[in-house]
Design a protein around this motif. Structure first.
Motif, PDB file in Angstrom:
ATOM      1  N   LYS A  13       1.151  -0.970   0.012  1.00  0.00           N
ATOM      2  CA  LYS A  13       0.376  -0.270  -0.261  1.00  0.00           C
ATOM      3  C   LYS A  13       0.974   0.947  -0.473  1.00  0.00           C
ATOM      4  O   LYS A  13       0.762   1.806  -0.866  1.00  0.00           O
ATOM      5  CB  LYS A  13      -0.822   0.156   1.660  1.00  0.00           C
ATOM      6  CG  LYS A  13      -1.769   1.566   1.710  1.00  0.00           C
ATOM      7  CD  LYS A  13      -2.904   1.431   2.710  1.00  0.00           C
ATOM      8  CE  LYS A  13      -3.686   2.065   2.904  1.00  0.00           C
ATOM      9  NZ  LYS A  13      -4.188   2.348   4.543  1.00  0.00           N
ATOM     10  N   GLU A  14       2.019   1.493   0.329  1.00  0.00           N
ATOM     11  CA  GLU A  14       2.996   2.847   1.378  1.00  0.00           C
ATOM     12  C   GLU A  14       3.381   2.936  -0.015  1.00  0.00           C
ATOM     13  O   GLU A  14       3.639   3.917  -0.899  1.00  0.00           O
ATOM     14  CB  GLU A  14       3.671   2.374   1.937  1.00  0.00           C
ATOM     15  CG  GLU A  14       3.075   2.200   3.718  1.00  0.00           C
ATOM     16  CD  GLU A  14       2.532   0.485   3.876  1.00  0.00           C
ATOM     17  OE1 GLU A  14       1.790   0.751   4.705  1.00  0.00           O
ATOM     18  OE2 GLU A  14       3.317  -0.443   2.884  1.00  0.00           O
ATOM     19  N   GLU A  15       3.708   1.596  -1.482  1.00  0.00           N
ATOM     20  CA  GLU A  15       5.090   2.331  -2.590  1.00  0.00           C
ATOM     21  C   GLU A  15       3.562   2.984  -3.062  1.00  0.00           C
ATOM     22  O   GLU A  15       4.242   3.641  -4.301  1.00  0.00           O
ATOM     23  CB  GLU A  15       5.160   1.023  -2.862  1.00  0.00           C
ATOM     24  CG  GLU A  15       6.005   0.404  -2.588  1.00  0.00           C
ATOM     25  CD  GLU A  15       6.062  -1.349  -2.726  1.00  0.00           C
ATOM     26  OE1 GLU A  15       7.378  -1.796  -3.340  1.00  0.00           O
ATOM     27  OE2 GLU A  15       4.951  -2.098  -2.987  1.00  0.00           O
ATOM     28  N   GLY A  16       2.256   2.307  -3.165  1.00  0.00           N
ATOM     29  CA  GLY A  16       1.110   2.611  -4.313  1.00  0.00           C
ATOM     30  C   GLY A  16       0.304   4.328  -3.776  1.00  0.00           C
ATOM     31  O   GLY A  16       0.564   4.735  -4.896  1.00  0.00           O
ATOM     32  N   GLU A  17       0.520   4.657  -2.287  1.00  0.00           N
ATOM     33  CA  GLU A  17       0.572   6.247  -2.043  1.00  0.00           C
ATOM     34  C   GLU A  17       1.638   6.825  -2.593  1.00  0.00           C
ATOM     35  O   GLU A  17       1.473   8.007  -2.999  1.00  0.00           O
ATOM     36  CB  GLU A  17       0.520   5.794  -0.434  1.00  0.00           C
ATOM     37  CG  GLU A  17      -1.066   4.830  -0.384  1.00  0.00           C
ATOM     38  CD  GLU A  17      -0.913   4.912   1.565  1.00  0.00           C
ATOM     39  OE1 GLU A  17      -0.158   4.955   1.998  1.00  0.00           O
ATOM     40  OE2 GLU A  17      -2.679   4.944   1.920  1.00  0.00           O
ATOM     41  N   LYS A  18       3.160   5.945  -2.247  1.00  0.00           N
ATOM     42  CA  LYS A  18       4.314   7.515  -2.297  1.00  0.00           C
ATOM     43  C   LYS A  18       4.218   7.484  -4.468  1.00  0.00           C
ATOM     44  O   LYS A  18       4.045   8.599  -4.319  1.00  0.00           O
ATOM     45  CB  LYS A  18       5.203   5.792  -2.325  1.00  0.00           C
ATOM     46  CG  LYS A  18       6.811   7.054  -2.927  1.00  0.00           C
ATOM     47  CD  LYS A  18       7.512   6.483  -2.463  1.00  0.00           C
ATOM     48  CE  LYS A  18       8.882   7.026  -2.362  1.00  0.00           C
ATOM     49  NZ  LYS A  18      10.391   6.643  -3.250  1.00  0.00           N
TER      50      LYS A  18
END
Length: 107
Positions: A13-18
């Protein structure tokens, strides 16, 4: 003006949000959603694989698609990311005006 939605999956998720945050800061998209988690089952190198992924959905316009695709491919952790582009044939007028304003307000 032709608007598009670009979707792809990503393992964290964090990669997508970044990616969403960086594309917003560059004014290459006007909106991004991170949906999930979901289970993906797929063929990879002759084997059936199963993984948890997040689906990322980006809204932009067609003339910016190459810049967005280049950015996704350069930051994506997968060897072969699934990236799908869909043209939006009809949007409500207020939404399309908002997209135009946001995408080109800082040129």
């Amino acid at each position: 003006m032709i608007f598009i939605e670009i979707t792809f999956t990503i393992p964290q998720k964090e990669e997508g949000e970044k990616i969403i945050q960086e594309l917003l800061e560059k004014h290459l998209i006007v909106c991004g959603q991170c949906l999930g988690p979901m289970t993906s089952i797929y063929l990879w190198q002759g084997k059936i694989e199963k993984s948890t992924e997040w689906k990322i959905s980006l809204k932009t316009q067609k003339t910016l698609q190459n810049d967005v695709l280049t950015w996704i491919k350069s930051t994506h952790p997968y060897e072969v990311p699934e990236i799908v582009l869909t043209e939006k044939l009809s949007l409500n007028e207020d939404y399309s005006e908002w997209m135009k304003k946001e995408l080109f307000a800082y040129d």
